[in-house]
Design an enzyme around this catalytic site. Sequence first.
Site, PDB file in Angstrom:
ATOM      1  N   GLU A   1       5.800  -3.351   0.868  1.00  0.00           N
ATOM      2  CA  GLU A   1       5.730  -3.076  -0.580  1.00  0.00           C
ATOM      3  C   GLU A   1       4.934  -1.785  -0.726  1.00  0.00           C
ATOM      4  OE1 GLU A   1       7.125  -4.921  -2.951  1.00  0.00           O
ATOM      5  OE2 GLU A   1       7.704  -6.689  -1.795  1.00  0.00           O
TER       6      GLU A   1
ATOM      7  N   GLY B   1       0.844  -1.201   0.000  1.00  0.00           N
ATOM      8  CA  GLY B   1       0.000   0.000   0.000  1.00  0.00           C
ATOM      9  C   GLY B   1       0.868   1.236   0.000  1.00  0.00           C
ATOM     10  N   SER B   2       0.302   2.324   0.462  1.00  0.00           N
ATOM     11  CA  SER B   2       1.013   3.604   0.415  1.00  0.00           C
ATOM     12  C   SER B   2       2.154   3.640   1.433  1.00  0.00           C
ATOM     13  CB  SER B   2       0.023   4.725   0.720  1.00  0.00           C
ATOM     14  OG  SER B   2      -0.566   4.476   1.981  1.00  0.00           O
TER      15      SER B   2
END
Length: 521
Positions: free
Chosen positions: A273, A251-252
């Site tokens: 990630e 995600g962010s």
Amino acid sequence: MSARDQAALKSVPAAPATVAEEARAILSRLGVPDQVFAPAGRPATSPITGETIVHIRETTPEEAKAAIGRADAAFKAWRKLPAPKRGEFVRLIGEELRAAKDDLGRLVTLEAGKVTSEGLGEVQEMIDICDFAVGLSRQLYGLTIATERADHRMMETWHPLGVCGVISAFNFPVAVWSWNAALAFVCGDSVVWKPSEKTLLTALATQAIVERAAKRFGGVPEGLSEVLLGGREIGEILVEDHRVPVLSATGSTAMGRQVGPKLAARFARAILELGGNNAAIVAPSADLDLALRGIAFAAMGTAGQRCTTLRRLFVHDSVYDQLVPRLKKVYSGVKIGDPRAEGVLVGPLIDKSAFDGMERALDEARAAGGIVHGGGRYTDGACAEGYYARPALVEMPEQTGPVLRETFAPILYVMRYTDFDQVLEQHNAVGAGLSSSIFTLDMREAESFISVAGSDCGIANVNIGPSGAEIGGAFGGEKETGGGREAGSDSWKAYMRRATNTINYGKTLPLAQGVKFDVDA
Ligand code: NAD
């Protein structure tokens, strides 16, 4: 694209009933049980039209904890099965995915807004990683290492780790789960998945597919594959539970900043990630036709909603006036619209907040001296119902303001350069470190770009764009992208624990480093 994919593309009707009706029919065909739907639950909407498909009953905190408990118990049984047998389970998941490819791919399109070939491509990626993991199930090897002691043997063995948590983002609603789960299952771990709250339907469909494979396999322990439905609060339960020794969070970077320290505080393994701010360099010798195609796909594909989307483009001064006008033409001609329609290359943004974020970034770019081509909302025909954006190409005087961060939308910032060393510095001067590429036919530049002093990203390509990785390589990035690696190469090691074993088959007890410790025994 395979003949089968081409047939599937042709069979897609241009204007099916409604998105909601079509999605519900797919859910039913894929065997998603009705019990997961509840009128008061979280609405699952389609970005294509904004319509609500169904409401989904969310997992309660108590249910989430119970699911983690089931997964923990399942792990203790699963780890005892020989790895190649675990691989057989993953092989069956791959078979079920092959059978469900058209439906699941279409559901990805309906729920995440990806164009048809990308929806199908996402499921193909799941199939590919299953194939990879099946082979891997016979190759979970350790080393035998030379020992300094006589009549000793030293080796390492790899053991299953435990429950593997997976938190995933909306833009790869099913592939990211498979990169983790296929490896985790063959490595002997169980999996608890918290998909994006924006893509619960594809998660439910995937779970139904896994359950079919489990039934065919027979003897899969209950709880081996669990799904938690909900927002970040449910994700937090997974992050904080000490029964989860490894967690992959996609995600962010903002999410990673919250999740990372919590995992570190309890010494859990983190596979982070996170966001990217990916760049490409177009050098004087570049094949401009090839570069143009690579840039167009990398910057506009998936409506700019890939972690590997090309966001910064550095073009050498000597080719800028050849390349950029052609690029602008491609931008103004690209077909935007319903991602199910033939020829459409740019579908909708996921929601209003994504569109607003794009508008804000473009305003900031203008304020920083940028010249914006394209951008703005696309409302032709039925597109007025969703948040469709015209891809924007922004000529920037320098790398400042919004160029330094990821805006999850189709904005490409274009900048001139003259000096290779300086452009490399610029290339690396952002927080994220996911993917990168150079277009050049100059061997020195190509090698320099991927060398120790070149790109600082986890992915560095030559003469292809930064997006569209295949599963055979390890996927992930450095710096604010989090440092995690998933999918191919030796990424499997993150899902197992390593033990170094030293065995003495002699009659004496020599100590390492010549240490003496003679006691009367
Ligand atoms: P997001 O960060 O909003 O959400 C991702 C997931 O994290 C969701 O499931 C969400 O519920 C969960 N989450 C958020 N905060 C949490 C918390 N504090 N604790 C536990 N869970 C939490 O991201 P998004 O909008 O769904 O996806 C887009 C972002 O993901 C982009 O930044 C993109 O670059 C990134 N991304 C990265 C990769 C990669 O492999 N590097 C792949 C895909 C997407």
